[in-house]
Design a protein around this motif. Structure first.
Motif, PDB file in Angstrom:
ATOM      1  N   TRP A 285       0.857  -1.266  -0.041  1.00 29.69           N
ATOM      2  CA  TRP A 285      -0.127  -0.107  -0.017  1.00 29.69           C
ATOM      3  C   TRP A 285       0.818   1.109  -0.066  1.00 29.69           C
ATOM      4  O   TRP A 285       1.987   1.142   0.478  1.00 29.69           O
ATOM      5  CB  TRP A 285      -0.795   0.089   1.100  1.00 29.69           C
ATOM      6  CG  TRP A 285      -0.246  -0.309   2.577  1.00 29.69           C
ATOM      7  CD1 TRP A 285       0.352   0.753   3.196  1.00 29.69           C
ATOM      8  CD2 TRP A 285      -0.277  -1.136   3.435  1.00 29.69           C
ATOM      9  NE1 TRP A 285       1.014   0.295   4.466  1.00 29.69           N
ATOM     10  CE2 TRP A 285       0.603  -1.159   4.443  1.00 29.69           C
ATOM     11  CE3 TRP A 285      -1.059  -2.666   3.319  1.00 29.69           C
ATOM     12  CZ2 TRP A 285       0.690  -1.960   5.537  1.00 29.69           C
ATOM     13  CZ3 TRP A 285      -0.755  -3.557   4.272  1.00 29.69           C
ATOM     14  CH2 TRP A 285       0.119  -3.063   5.377  1.00 29.69           C
ATOM     15  N   ILE A 289       1.900   2.774   7.562  1.00 23.62           N
ATOM     16  CA  ILE A 289       0.661   2.520   7.961  1.00 23.62           C
ATOM     17  C   ILE A 289       0.788   2.962   9.654  1.00 23.62           C
ATOM     18  O   ILE A 289      -0.057   3.598  10.227  1.00 23.62           O
ATOM     19  CB  ILE A 289       0.423   0.871   8.235  1.00 23.62           C
ATOM     20  CG1 ILE A 289      -1.085   0.623   9.213  1.00 23.62           C
ATOM     21  CG2 ILE A 289       1.514  -0.157   8.740  1.00 23.62           C
ATOM     22  CD1 ILE A 289      -2.156   1.211   8.349  1.00 23.62           C
ATOM     23  N   LEU A 294      -5.005   3.943   9.012  1.00 25.69           N
ATOM     24  CA  LEU A 294      -5.914   2.969   8.184  1.00 25.69           C
ATOM     25  C   LEU A 294      -6.275   3.886   7.219  1.00 25.69           C
ATOM     26  O   LEU A 294      -6.525   3.693   5.999  1.00 25.69           O
ATOM     27  CB  LEU A 294      -6.934   2.091   8.995  1.00 25.69           C
ATOM     28  CG  LEU A 294      -7.708   1.077   8.215  1.00 25.69           C
ATOM     29  CD1 LEU A 294      -6.727   0.009   7.837  1.00 25.69           C
ATOM     30  CD2 LEU A 294      -8.776   0.645   9.160  1.00 25.69           C
ATOM     31  N   GLU A 295      -6.773   5.168   7.333  1.00 28.44           N
ATOM     32  CA  GLU A 295      -7.533   6.170   6.503  1.00 28.44           C
ATOM     33  C   GLU A 295      -6.343   6.978   5.848  1.00 28.44           C
ATOM     34  O   GLU A 295      -6.729   7.196   4.474  1.00 28.44           O
ATOM     35  CB  GLU A 295      -8.342   7.176   7.254  1.00 28.44           C
ATOM     36  CG  GLU A 295      -9.642   6.656   8.120  1.00 28.44           C
ATOM     37  CD  GLU A 295      -9.144   5.870   9.392  1.00 28.44           C
ATOM     38  OE1 GLU A 295      -8.152   6.218   9.897  1.00 28.44           O
ATOM     39  OE2 GLU A 295      -9.951   4.977   9.723  1.00 28.44           O
ATOM     40  N   PRO A 340      -4.561  -3.229   8.416  1.00 26.83           N
ATOM     41  CA  PRO A 340      -4.975  -3.254   6.897  1.00 26.83           C
ATOM     42  C   PRO A 340      -5.709  -4.717   6.317  1.00 26.83           C
ATOM     43  O   PRO A 340      -6.756  -4.800   5.742  1.00 26.83           O
ATOM     44  CB  PRO A 340      -3.989  -2.680   5.995  1.00 26.83           C
ATOM     45  CG  PRO A 340      -3.189  -1.991   6.828  1.00 26.83           C
ATOM     46  CD  PRO A 340      -3.136  -2.776   8.287  1.00 26.83           C
ATOM     47  N   GLN A 343      -9.042  -4.785   8.414  1.00 30.67           N
ATOM     48  CA  GLN A 343      -9.990  -4.049   8.521  1.00 30.67           C
ATOM     49  C   GLN A 343     -10.063  -2.929   7.177  1.00 30.67           C
ATOM     50  O   GLN A 343     -11.036  -2.322   6.869  1.00 30.67           O
ATOM     51  CB  GLN A 343      -9.904  -2.947   9.458  1.00 30.67           C
ATOM     52  CG  GLN A 343      -9.848  -3.525  10.925  1.00 30.67           C
ATOM     53  CD  GLN A 343     -10.011  -2.763  11.907  1.00 30.67           C
ATOM     54  OE1 GLN A 343     -10.152  -1.484  11.835  1.00 30.67           O
ATOM     55  NE2 GLN A 343      -9.997  -3.338  13.153  1.00 30.67           N
ATOM     56  N   HIS A 344      -9.051  -3.075   6.475  1.00 31.48           N
ATOM     57  CA  HIS A 344      -9.117  -2.086   5.113  1.00 31.48           C
ATOM     58  C   HIS A 344     -10.241  -2.572   4.060  1.00 31.48           C
ATOM     59  O   HIS A 344      -9.891  -3.912   3.483  1.00 31.48           O
ATOM     60  CB  HIS A 344      -7.812  -1.786   4.571  1.00 31.48           C
ATOM     61  CG  HIS A 344      -7.606  -0.548   3.506  1.00 31.48           C
ATOM     62  ND1 HIS A 344      -8.454  -0.594   2.573  1.00 31.48           N
ATOM     63  CD2 HIS A 344      -7.208   0.812   3.771  1.00 31.48           C
ATOM     64  CE1 HIS A 344      -8.287   0.725   1.811  1.00 31.48           C
ATOM     65  NE2 HIS A 344      -7.474   1.599   2.846  1.00 31.48           N
ATOM     66  N   GLU A 346     -10.314  -2.339   1.011  1.00 33.56           N
ATOM     67  CA  GLU A 346      -9.672  -2.401  -0.386  1.00 33.56           C
ATOM     68  C   GLU A 346      -8.618  -3.441  -0.444  1.00 33.56           C
ATOM     69  O   GLU A 346      -8.026  -3.729  -1.553  1.00 33.56           O
ATOM     70  CB  GLU A 346      -9.229  -1.044  -1.118  1.00 33.56           C
ATOM     71  CG  GLU A 346     -10.310  -0.017  -1.075  1.00 33.56           C
ATOM     72  CD  GLU A 346     -11.056   0.020  -2.161  1.00 33.56           C
ATOM     73  OE1 GLU A 346     -10.634  -0.749  -3.242  1.00 33.56           O
ATOM     74  OE2 GLU A 346     -12.122   0.853  -2.513  1.00 33.56           O
TER      75      GLU A 346
END
Lengths: 641, 80
Positions: A285, A289, A294-295, A340, A343-344, A346
């Motif tokens: 990603w 992190i 997360l956002e 991630p 909970q992410h 995508e």
């Protein structure tokens, strides 16, 4: 330009300023040079001049080269064009894949005659692999045909190459069949494909026949036609070099050709990588992190960068689908790193996709070694993808055997780097490959069950194992050949056989062959052991005994011995003889036969040992598993009934 | 670029292609003077020269090169 330079092997690191100095240093002294030192010089992207210089040094070293760590392979290069650059480039590129290749090259234009001669230079050479390569001009396919003679021309061309390939297979070598690159220049333009007499259509017809031949012989295809397309057909097919020196393709592309040839040979020798280890921040990603949360990380639809990282994950999953194991090594807090995955929305990769997940502050080389140890594979089976050049350099320095592809700045190219590197090249894909990643996850569950139960014997019983023992058959053939060529650690003799050899053993009355499969309550381990004995009236001699390390300490080897002993007794034999032939990697089975109750029967030349089991006094131990299949010992079948 | 400079770069390319430690080129140097300069290494030499200066030669031009001086002149003409 933002693309990955294919012709310059953009996935490899660049050779350092001191490359030539390091090369010269090898020949300066008098002491032995380890094979690893040559392999290290071969790892960067080398142009043709450097490949040739490296090959010269290897020749110059002669007996001073210690080949330990390199797999020897004898390759005949049967080509219909100038091979003077191809052979040294192949030998040098093979070092990059830990192969020590000797080549034999027939004189220009004599490939077919030499292959068909029963004695002579090719037979004397003792080729293990024969690369069959040709060119549309040498095959007489350069001219378009307006008469219906094209079928005859195609048959003659394909027949010529098939003659070489069949002769090689008959002599016990594995033919590697190169497709013929189509010419760059059209005859009638876009209509060519529809005209059977066009050079392009003639070449395509020859290639179709070559593919069918390869399937029939169980031989790998080297798709040079696809490679030419990848490199750019107009650059590949350079008429000036054909006229100047009968080079079938531009010399600038020889390093690319040689790396592809070498990776196929390496795959044939079971050297393909098994596990992809991924960094997290700015690799899976965008962002960090631990800092961005997360956002804050960039992942998924909506931004070009986020889509690129998602594509990296999709590519990793496509590797997992064909049995490549995925792992994570990241410098992070463990809970932040897993966030991630949990909970992410995508994220394509989930925790269940990752067989080993290590996020801490230990240096990455140490953690990569931990990954290998947990999975029971060598560090030379790992590929490490990391966006950070410093981490890559450090891992290359500490663990040179780990493949660390160059990651371009743009993450959009990460999948391409992995795909073009050929690190996961394979010559066959068996149904078992697809299941492998799941099997590693099941292993982790078994370890957890073990922790709960405590007593090992109880644990084995709790696994509810069924071991299926059967002779070789057509269905198992590809997987048997794969195990025979890939297993290094639990392998008593490390003898390699081709799929064609395996097919012969199936019907050879002088060979007792056995394939074992193991299932338990956590899942199907698939085929996990292959054994062959040469049968005799008095004694049976073990030719091959190997097992997948996934099922170590499950007492499968005792089940296998029970089947062999039962069959040998039924045939009237008095004893079983087993040899342990040491290799770089099989020390773990030095005590294999002793552990099974065999008695020492002396040393073998080359450091091996011989062991004998008298069948008369031998008794079958009680095993914590059910035995099924045609080769399950008679007593166990009775017991089951 | 002067002939002198071209010759200097050319010497480095020769050393690389022929795998020699040091090469002292003059305009009069021919393949007879350098043992490693044969028809095979010549092909690679031309490839390296073309790559270095971003130029290309026709086969007719290549066949016309009799000595290093010919090559230097051709490079000077094409690379400006």
């Amino acid at each position: 330009m933002s693309g990955l330079p294919i012709r310059d092997l953009g996935w490899l690191e660049r050779p350092g300023e001191d490359w030539r100095t390091r090369l010269k240093a090898l020949t300066a002294g008098k002491e032995t040079v380890p094979g690893a030192a040559l392999a290290a010089l071969a790892r960067p992207a080398l142009n043709l001049d450097r490949l040739i210089a490296l090959d010269r040094v290897r020749t110059k070293l002669g007996g001073r080269l210690d080949p330990a760590g390199l797999t020897p392979l004898r390759v005949a290069l049967m080509a219909d064009a100038t091979t003077d650059y191809l052979a040294p480039a192949l030998r040098a590129s093979a070092l990059r894949h830990e192969l020590l290749v000797e080549t034999h090259v027939p004189a220009y234009g004599e490939a077919l005659a030499e292959a068909l001669a029963e004695d002579g230079a090719l037979a004397d050479f003792g080729a293990e692999a024969v690369l069959v390569a040709s060119d549309y001009r040498s095959l007489g396919l350069a001219a378009p045909r307006t008469d219906p003679g094209e079928a005859a021309a195609v048959a003659a061309a394909a027949g010529r190459l098939a003659g070489i390939a069949r002769a090689a297979a008959a002599a016990g070598a594995t033919p590697v069949i190169q497709t013929v690159p189509a010419p760059a220049d059209p005859w009638c333009g876009h209509l060519d494909a529809a005209l059977p007499g066009s050079p392009a259509a003639q070449v395509a017809a020859v290639n179709a026949q070559l593919r069918a031949l390869a399937a029939e012989l169980g031989a790998p295809v080297f798709d040079a036609d696809a490679l030419a397309g990848l490199a750019g057909r107009a650059e590949w097919d350079d008429p000036a070099y054909w006229h100047r020196a009968k080079l079938a393709f531009a010399p600038d592309l020889i390093p690319l050709w040689a790396d592809h040839a070498a990776r196929i040979l390496a795959a044939l020798r079971g050297k393909a990588r098994k596990c992809l280890v991924l960094d997290l921040d700015n690799t899976l990603w965008g962002g960090v992190i631990g800092d961005d949360g997360l956002e804050g990380i960039r992942l998924g639809q909506g931004s070009a960068d986020g889509e690129a990282f998602q594509a990296v994950q999709a590519y990793a999953l496509s590797l997992k689908a064909r049995g490549i194991v995925l792992a994570v090594v990241s410098k992070n807090e463990d809970d932040a790193a897993r966030l991630p995955f949990r909970q992410h929305p995508e994220m394509l990769l989930r925790e269940a996709d990752i067989a080993v997940f290590i996020a801490d502050w230990t240096d990455k080389a140490t953690n990569l070694a931990r990954v290998a140890k947990t999975l029971n594979i060598g560090t030379d089976a790992l590929v490490f993808l990391d966006d950070n050049p410093a981490e890559r350099a450090r891992v290359r320095q500490m663990l040179p055997e780990v493949a660390v592809p160059e990651a371009p700045e743009d993450p959009a190219l990460f999948p391409r780097v992995l795909a073009q590197s050929g690190l996961f090249e394979t010559v066959a894909l068996s149904a078992e490959d697809a299941k492998r990643a799941a099997q590693y996850a099941e292993n982790a569950e078994r370890a957890a069950a073990m922790a709960e139960i405590g007593d090992y014997g109880d644990y084995l019983v709790s696994l509810e194992m069924t071991c299926d023992l059967a002779p070789f058959d057509r269905v198992g053939r590809a997987r048997i050949a794969q195990l025979v060529n890939k297993s290094n650690q639990f392998n008593l003799t490390t003898r390699r056989y081709t799929e064609a050899d395996i097919a012969r053993f199936e019907t050879d009355p002088g060979v007792f062959d056995l394939q074992a499969r193991l299932t338990d309550r956590f899942g199907d381990n698939g085929m996990i052991s292959v054994v062959m004995f040469r049968t005799g009236p008095e004694e049976w001699l073990c030719d091959t005994w190997l097992m997948s390390c996934r099922v170590l300490k499950r007492r499968v080897e005792e089940a296998v011995l029970a089947a062999v002993a039962d069959a040998a007794r039924a045939a009237g034999a008095k004893r079983l003889v087993g040899d342990y032939l040491p290799s770089e990697k099989n020390r773990m089975v030095a005590g294999h036969f002793e552990g099974l109750g065999f008695a020492a029967a002396g040393d073998l030349p080359g450091g091996g040992t011989r062991w004998v089991l008298e069948l008369d006094g031998w008794r079958v131990p009680e095993l914590p598993m059910r035995l099924t299949g045609a080769l399950a010992p008679g007593w166990s079948r009775e017991a089951a009934e | 670029m002067s002939r002198e400079e071209i010759r200097e770069t050319l010497s480095e390319i020769f050393a690389d292609v022929m795998d020699l430690d040091e090469v002292a080129l003059t305009d009069a140097t021919t393949a007879d003077d350098i043992e490693e300069w044969d028809s095979l290494s010549h092909v690679r030499l031309i490839v390296a020269v073309e790559r270095e200066w971003g130029i290309s030669f026709t086969n007719a031009e290549i066949e016309g090169f009799k000595c290093v001086g010919d090559l230097v002149s051709a490079i000077a003409a094409k690379a400006g």
